[in-house]
Design a protein around this motif. Structure first.
Motif, PDB file in Angstrom:
ATOM      1  N   ARG A   1      20.147 -61.499  14.495  1.00  0.00           N
ATOM      2  CA  ARG A   1      20.321 -60.228  15.210  1.00  0.00           C
ATOM      3  C   ARG A   1      19.375 -59.138  14.735  1.00  0.00           C
ATOM      4  N   ASP A   2      18.865 -59.243  13.512  1.00  0.00           N
ATOM      5  CA  ASP A   2      18.009 -58.170  13.013  1.00  0.00           C
ATOM      6  C   ASP A   2      17.056 -58.703  11.942  1.00  0.00           C
ATOM      7  N   VAL A   3      16.192 -57.813  11.467  1.00  0.00           N
ATOM      8  CA  VAL A   3      15.163 -58.184  10.496  1.00  0.00           C
ATOM      9  C   VAL A   3      15.771 -58.673   9.191  1.00  0.00           C
TER      10      VAL A   3
ATOM     11  N   PRO B   1       0.565 -57.374  19.758  1.00  0.00           N
ATOM     12  CA  PRO B   1       1.309 -56.530  18.813  1.00  0.00           C
ATOM     13  C   PRO B   1       2.805 -56.662  19.047  1.00  0.00           C
ATOM     14  N   ASP B   2       3.560 -56.721  17.963  1.00  0.00           N
ATOM     15  CA  ASP B   2       4.999 -56.953  18.056  1.00  0.00           C
ATOM     16  C   ASP B   2       5.670 -56.201  16.924  1.00  0.00           C
TER      17      ASP B   2
ATOM     18  N   ALA C   1       7.782 -55.669  11.369  1.00  0.00           N
ATOM     19  CA  ALA C   1       8.871 -55.257  10.475  1.00  0.00           C
ATOM     20  C   ALA C   1       9.332 -56.418   9.605  1.00  0.00           C
ATOM     21  N   LEU C   2       9.381 -57.607  10.184  1.00  0.00           N
ATOM     22  CA  LEU C   2       9.817 -58.786   9.430  1.00  0.00           C
ATOM     23  C   LEU C   2       8.797 -59.151   8.351  1.00  0.00           C
TER      24      LEU C   2
ATOM     25  N   LEU D   1       7.283 -59.342   2.625  1.00  0.00           N
ATOM     26  CA  LEU D   1       6.293 -59.006   1.600  1.00  0.00           C
ATOM     27  C   LEU D   1       6.894 -58.170   0.478  1.00  0.00           C
ATOM     28  N   GLY D   2       8.023 -57.558   0.717  1.00  0.00           N
ATOM     29  CA  GLY D   2       8.674 -56.773  -0.316  1.00  0.00           C
ATOM     30  C   GLY D   2       9.573 -57.570  -1.229  1.00  0.00           C
ATOM     31  N   ARG D   3       9.686 -58.873  -0.980  1.00  0.00           N
ATOM     32  CA  ARG D   3      10.564 -59.735  -1.776  1.00  0.00           C
ATOM     33  C   ARG D   3       9.745 -60.593  -2.730  1.00  0.00           C
TER      34      ARG D   3
END
Length: 234
Positions: A120-122, A173-174, A179-180, A185-187
């Motif tokens: 359902r979300d990122v 572009p998406d 966002a995903l 990349l932040g993990r």
């Protein structure tokens, strides 16, 4: 809790994102293609032989360079279709991942079973993708390579991050896909391997492509000075 996706839906979405290019392709019917046999991904013998051919193709006798660039290419083939499909609401399951390669052929990835989850979300998508790709596929790939070549962790995970960020350069572009990618990349172990700036993602290190005869430096290379990064590539 994530809901299981209908297999036909997973097949349809993977077919759609495959139109972006070869790095987004995952075969969902392993009986469709001939040639080399499908094997579990990764297996050391195939990987060793492929690294050797990759070095010959690049014109380098440095196994470390060939292995680094091969790792990055395989990471791109793992990230790209999964992230693109997830941006459309379905995360494909890579548990049954197979690959096929023989000398002179290109690498193909395929699924022995087509399954996945509706997301359902990122955050939900990243929670499924990160352990599946990083721990389930990239770490075993790194470990298999380390049996025949020395690769620093910073190099390996910088390559994985570059491959992930680079997937945004292909296809339309998406916002959901962007966002995903940023979330992943932040993990760890990708966190700190690079950052986004005005001109896109810039990694902290280098993939060693500059050591390939005639290779030069990539647009996201951390070794490039700010002034050089501004110059268009010839």
């Amino acid at each position: 809790m994530s809901r299981a996706a209908v297999p036909a839906e997973v097949v349809e979405i993977l077919g759609d994102v495959a139109r972006f290019g070869p790095y987004f392709e995952i075969v969902t019917d392993l009986g469709e293609t001939g040639g080399a046999a499908w094997r579990p991904f990764p297996d050391r013998d195939t990987l060793l032989a492929l690294t050797g051919e990759y070095g010959e193709r690049l014109g380098t006798g440095e196994r470390r360079v060939a292995a680094s660039l091969l790792f990055q290419g395989l990471a791109a083939r793992l990230w790209s279709p999964v992230v693109a499909a997830a941006a459309r609401g379905v995360v494909p399951d890579l548990a049954g991942l197979r690959w096929r390669w023989a000398p002179g052929e290109t690498v193909a990835l395929g699924l022995a079973e087509t399954r996945g989850w509706r997301v359902r979300d990122v955050a939900e998508a990243a929670g499924l993708i990160h352990p599946m790709v990083v721990d389930g596929r990239l770490r075993p790939l790194r470990d298999a390579m380390l049996t025949f070549v020395s690769l620093a962790d910073g190099l390996v995970w910088g390559n994985a991050a570059s491959a992930l960020a680079g997937s945004l350069n292909v296809g339309p572009p998406d916002a959901a896909r962007t966002a995903l990618v940023r979330e992943l990349l932040g993990r760890e172990p990708l966190a700190g391997t690079g950052s986004f700036g005005p001109r896109g993602f810039v990694r902290a290190g280098c993939c060693l492509y500059y050591r390939v005869p005639g290779g030069g430096m990539c647009g996201d290379c951390g070794l490039l000075s700010r002034d050089l990064r501004r110059r268009p590539r010839q």
